[in-house]
Every structure is written in C-alpha cells, then in structure tokens.
Design a protein around this motif. Structure first.
Motif, PDB file in Angstrom:
ATOM      1  N   GLY A  24      -3.906   3.486  10.738  1.00 17.36           N
ATOM      2  CA  GLY A  24      -4.097   4.940  10.751  1.00 17.36           C
ATOM      3  C   GLY A  24      -2.796   5.680  11.003  1.00 17.36           C
ATOM      4  O   GLY A  24      -2.497   6.672  10.327  1.00 17.36           O
ATOM      5  N   ARG A  25      -1.992   5.195  11.957  1.00 17.63           N
ATOM      6  CA  ARG A  25      -0.698   5.831  12.248  1.00 17.63           C
ATOM      7  C   ARG A  25       0.235   5.752  11.040  1.00 17.63           C
ATOM      8  O   ARG A  25       0.910   6.726  10.699  1.00 17.63           O
ATOM      9  CB  ARG A  25      -0.033   5.180  13.462  1.00 17.63           C
ATOM     10  N   LEU A  26       0.281   4.584  10.385  1.00 16.73           N
ATOM     11  CA  LEU A  26       1.152   4.423   9.215  1.00 16.73           C
ATOM     12  C   LEU A  26       0.756   5.384   8.092  1.00 16.73           C
ATOM     13  O   LEU A  26       1.619   6.011   7.462  1.00 16.73           O
ATOM     14  CB  LEU A  26       1.084   2.988   8.698  1.00 16.73           C
ATOM     15  N   VAL A  27      -0.530   5.500   7.846  1.00 14.46           N
ATOM     16  CA  VAL A  27      -1.000   6.368   6.763  1.00 14.46           C
ATOM     17  C   VAL A  27      -0.751   7.835   7.107  1.00 14.46           C
ATOM     18  O   VAL A  27      -0.293   8.608   6.253  1.00 14.46           O
ATOM     19  CB  VAL A  27      -2.493   6.105   6.453  1.00 14.46           C
ATOM     20  N   ARG A  28      -1.027   8.214   8.344  1.00 19.49           N
ATOM     21  CA  ARG A  28      -0.777   9.608   8.737  1.00 19.49           C
ATOM     22  C   ARG A  28       0.718   9.943   8.644  1.00 19.49           C
ATOM     23  O   ARG A  28       1.091  11.024   8.196  1.00 19.49           O
ATOM     24  CB  ARG A  28      -1.328   9.887  10.131  1.00 19.49           C
ATOM     25  N   ARG A  29       1.571   9.004   9.028  1.00 18.32           N
ATOM     26  CA  ARG A  29       3.013   9.234   8.916  1.00 18.32           C
ATOM     27  C   ARG A  29       3.403   9.372   7.442  1.00 18.32           C
ATOM     28  O   ARG A  29       4.187  10.257   7.084  1.00 18.32           O
ATOM     29  CB  ARG A  29       3.798   8.103   9.562  1.00 18.32           C
ATOM     30  N   TYR A  30       2.880   8.493   6.607  1.00 17.54           N
ATOM     31  CA  TYR A  30       3.151   8.591   5.172  1.00 17.54           C
ATOM     32  C   TYR A  30       2.766   9.981   4.662  1.00 17.54           C
ATOM     33  O   TYR A  30       3.546  10.632   3.971  1.00 17.54           O
ATOM     34  CB  TYR A  30       2.393   7.507   4.408  1.00 17.54           C
ATOM     35  N   ASN A  31       1.574  10.423   5.003  1.00 11.50           N
ATOM     36  CA  ASN A  31       1.104  11.728   4.551  1.00 11.50           C
ATOM     37  C   ASN A  31       2.022  12.852   5.034  1.00 11.50           C
ATOM     38  O   ASN A  31       2.310  13.790   4.292  1.00 11.50           O
ATOM     39  CB  ASN A  31      -0.326  11.989   5.023  1.00 11.50           C
ATOM     40  N   SER A  32       2.484  12.754   6.267  1.00  7.81           N
ATOM     41  CA  SER A  32       3.329  13.824   6.816  1.00  7.81           C
ATOM     42  C   SER A  32       4.725  13.849   6.199  1.00  7.81           C
ATOM     43  O   SER A  32       5.382  14.885   6.198  1.00  7.81           O
ATOM     44  CB  SER A  32       3.436  13.698   8.341  1.00  7.81           C
ATOM     45  N   GLU A  33       5.177  12.731   5.654  1.00  4.35           N
ATOM     46  CA  GLU A  33       6.520  12.645   5.077  1.00  4.35           C
ATOM     47  C   GLU A  33       6.537  12.726   3.546  1.00  4.35           C
ATOM     48  O   GLU A  33       7.598  12.625   2.945  1.00  4.35           O
ATOM     49  CB  GLU A  33       7.201  11.357   5.531  1.00  4.35           C
ATOM     50  N   MET A  34       5.367  12.910   2.936  1.00  5.25           N
ATOM     51  CA  MET A  34       5.298  12.990   1.474  1.00  5.25           C
ATOM     52  C   MET A  34       6.124  14.165   0.964  1.00  5.25           C
ATOM     53  O   MET A  34       6.053  15.262   1.528  1.00  5.25           O
ATOM     54  CB  MET A  34       3.850  13.180   1.015  1.00  5.25           C
ATOM     55  N   THR A  35       6.890  13.912  -0.080  1.00  5.67           N
ATOM     56  CA  THR A  35       7.689  14.986  -0.686  1.00  5.67           C
ATOM     57  C   THR A  35       7.333  15.208  -2.151  1.00  5.67           C
ATOM     58  O   THR A  35       7.691  16.230  -2.715  1.00  5.67           O
ATOM     59  CB  THR A  35       9.197  14.667  -0.576  1.00  5.67           C
TER      60      THR A  35
END
Length: 123
Positions: A24-35
């Motif tokens: 969950g943390r990895l996916v949320r981080r991915y989502n927050s860093e999407m460009t």
C-alpha cells in the motif's frame, strides 16, 4: 524502458513477498510521484489483491499490464544459498497466453521446481 513494479507480472510476484501495508505504501508513493498525465493511478487494494492471489497460487498471470496486448505468467525462483529471490516468467501476446496458459504455467513451474531441487542437491 522502466515500468512500475505493480504494472508487470514479474513485479506482482516480487510484491507477493511484501506485507500488505508495504505494498500500500509503495503504490501510494507511486501515485503521489506520477508525472505522466496519461498514466492511470494505481489502486492500492487492487495491487494488494493481485499480490495476495500470486502468493496463494504460487504464480501470477497478467494481461495488458506492461503493454496493451501483452501478458505474462510468472513465478518466484529462490536460488539456494542466495540472499535474494528472483521472478521469472514467460511474456507473450495475450491471445497466445490465453490459448496456452495451462501448458506454459506447467512448464514454468516444473522447470523452476527442477532447478531448485537440482541446485539444492548439488546437481
């Protein structure tokens, strides 16, 4: 070309080694860093479910995760005396994957088991 770990069958197999909270943390981080505005956000619960399915089955079939029209069947390979786990699999067009899924999965799992058994016995 790099792909997010949760967007491939091999990546889902590697995520199956992680706890649900870490996924969950990895996916949320991915989502927050999407460009890339064309990229769709990942749903943590969906990725967690795919990883849970991979854990339960010992393999994972993906379709259209990396490339539209492409898929894979993947599993884990744990080389003896190594401090790592690898993900291995077949990648091919989804149409062929659907047609030959059972045979490909059997070959993949059999060869991984034979490799691990041979490596453990020193063959």
């Amino acid at each position: 070309l790099k792909r997010p770990i949760h967007r491939s069958g091999l990546g889902i197999m590697l995520l199956s080694l992680k706890q649900e909270a870490e996924i969950g943390r990895l996916v949320r981080r991915y989502n927050s860093e999407m460009t890339d505005p064309t990229e769709t956000r990942a749903e943590p619960a969906e990725v967690q479910q795919m990883a849970a399915d991979a854990t339960r089955q010992g393999w994972f079939k993906s379709s259209n995760l990396v490339t539209h029209g492409g898929g894979s069947i993947a599993t884990l390979l744990r080389p003896p005396r190594a401090h790592t786990t690898l993900a291995v699999g077949f990648g091919l067009p989804v149409s062929l994957l659907s047609e030959k899924e059972d045979a490909l999965r059997e070959v993949l799992l059999r060869h991984v088991a034979q490799f691990q058994a041979g490596a453990l016995s020193g063959s």
